[in-house]
Design a protein around this motif. Sequence first.
Motif, PDB file in Angstrom:
ATOM      1  N   ASP A   1      50.270  43.526  26.543  1.00 22.74           N
ATOM      2  CA  ASP A   1      49.671  44.856  26.496  1.00 22.74           C
ATOM      3  C   ASP A   1      48.171  44.804  26.771  1.00 22.74           C
ATOM      4  N   ARG A   2      47.507  43.790  26.221  1.00 25.64           N
ATOM      5  CA  ARG A   2      46.053  43.663  26.464  1.00 25.64           C
ATOM      6  C   ARG A   2      45.783  43.348  27.935  1.00 25.64           C
ATOM      7  N   LEU A   3      46.611  42.489  28.518  1.00 20.96           N
ATOM      8  CA  LEU A   3      46.429  42.155  29.928  1.00 20.96           C
ATOM      9  C   LEU A   3      46.692  43.373  30.818  1.00 20.96           C
ATOM     10  N   ALA A   4      47.739  44.153  30.482  1.00 20.38           N
ATOM     11  CA  ALA A   4      48.037  45.367  31.250  1.00 20.38           C
ATOM     12  C   ALA A   4      46.913  46.391  31.109  1.00 20.38           C
ATOM     13  N   ALA A   5      46.335  46.490  29.916  1.00 16.52           N
ATOM     14  CA  ALA A   5      45.220  47.419  29.714  1.00 16.52           C
ATOM     15  C   ALA A   5      43.999  46.960  30.499  1.00 16.52           C
ATOM     16  N   ALA A   6      43.767  45.654  30.545  1.00 19.45           N
ATOM     17  CA  ALA A   6      42.621  45.128  31.288  1.00 19.45           C
ATOM     18  C   ALA A   6      42.760  45.393  32.778  1.00 19.45           C
ATOM     19  N   ALA A   7      43.998  45.466  33.261  1.00 20.98           N
ATOM     20  CA  ALA A   7      44.221  45.701  34.691  1.00 20.98           C
ATOM     21  C   ALA A   7      43.755  47.082  35.123  1.00 20.98           C
ATOM     22  N   LEU A   8      43.556  47.994  34.167  1.00 22.22           N
ATOM     23  CA  LEU A   8      43.059  49.328  34.505  1.00 22.22           C
ATOM     24  C   LEU A   8      41.558  49.327  34.763  1.00 22.22           C
TER      25      LEU A   8
ATOM     26  N   THR B   1      36.813  41.375  30.040  1.00 27.64           N
ATOM     27  CA  THR B   1      37.761  42.053  29.156  1.00 27.64           C
ATOM     28  C   THR B   1      38.866  41.107  28.716  1.00 27.64           C
ATOM     29  N   VAL B   2      39.316  40.263  29.608  1.00 32.38           N
ATOM     30  CA  VAL B   2      40.451  39.388  29.304  1.00 32.38           C
ATOM     31  C   VAL B   2      40.031  38.130  28.543  1.00 32.38           C
ATOM     32  N   PHE B   3      38.945  37.490  28.951  1.00 34.16           N
ATOM     33  CA  PHE B   3      38.630  36.169  28.413  1.00 34.16           C
ATOM     34  C   PHE B   3      37.483  36.106  27.423  1.00 34.16           C
ATOM     35  N   ASP B   4      36.662  37.118  27.307  1.00 35.12           N
ATOM     36  CA  ASP B   4      35.472  37.009  26.460  1.00 35.12           C
ATOM     37  C   ASP B   4      35.560  37.785  25.163  1.00 35.12           C
ATOM     38  N   GLU B   5      36.720  37.973  24.641  1.00 35.89           N
ATOM     39  CA  GLU B   5      36.799  38.663  23.344  1.00 35.89           C
ATOM     40  C   GLU B   5      37.097  37.688  22.245  1.00 35.89           C
TER      41      GLU B   5
END
Length: 129
Positions: free
Chosen positions: A109-116, A125-129
């Motif tokens: 879900d996080r990866l799909a949200a980042a794709a937006l 968004t994907v790697f720095d949280e």
Amino acid sequence: MSSAPETIRVVIPLAVKRRNGRPRILPPANIEAASEGATPDPRLLRAIARAWDWRRRLDRGEAATLKDVAVAEGVTVPFISRFLRLAYLSPEVLEHLLIHRCPCVLSLDRLAAAALAPWVEQRDTVFDE
């Protein structure tokens, strides 16, 4: 006066091989995984591969709508719609996940949200949280 191109083409030299009837994404032979022994979540890789398969079907006209893909896959249209986004991840994010095999704690879900997000923001968004 020339105008800016409306589309860009991104080429990621990945190979899809079937092993035991299942597709497997492999990096090019001349690129080694950044960290030996570490692997990303196989669910993420499968989801990305499925999203690219759905995108190719739509691009080639094998499926006219998301509903056609959903019926063929036996899932719902919202499911296809949500995870089709993974086929539009930035090349930088795909490189980290697929070529460098970056292991990270990351939900679908996080990866799909980042794709937006725009491509320039996706990596953070994907790697720095």
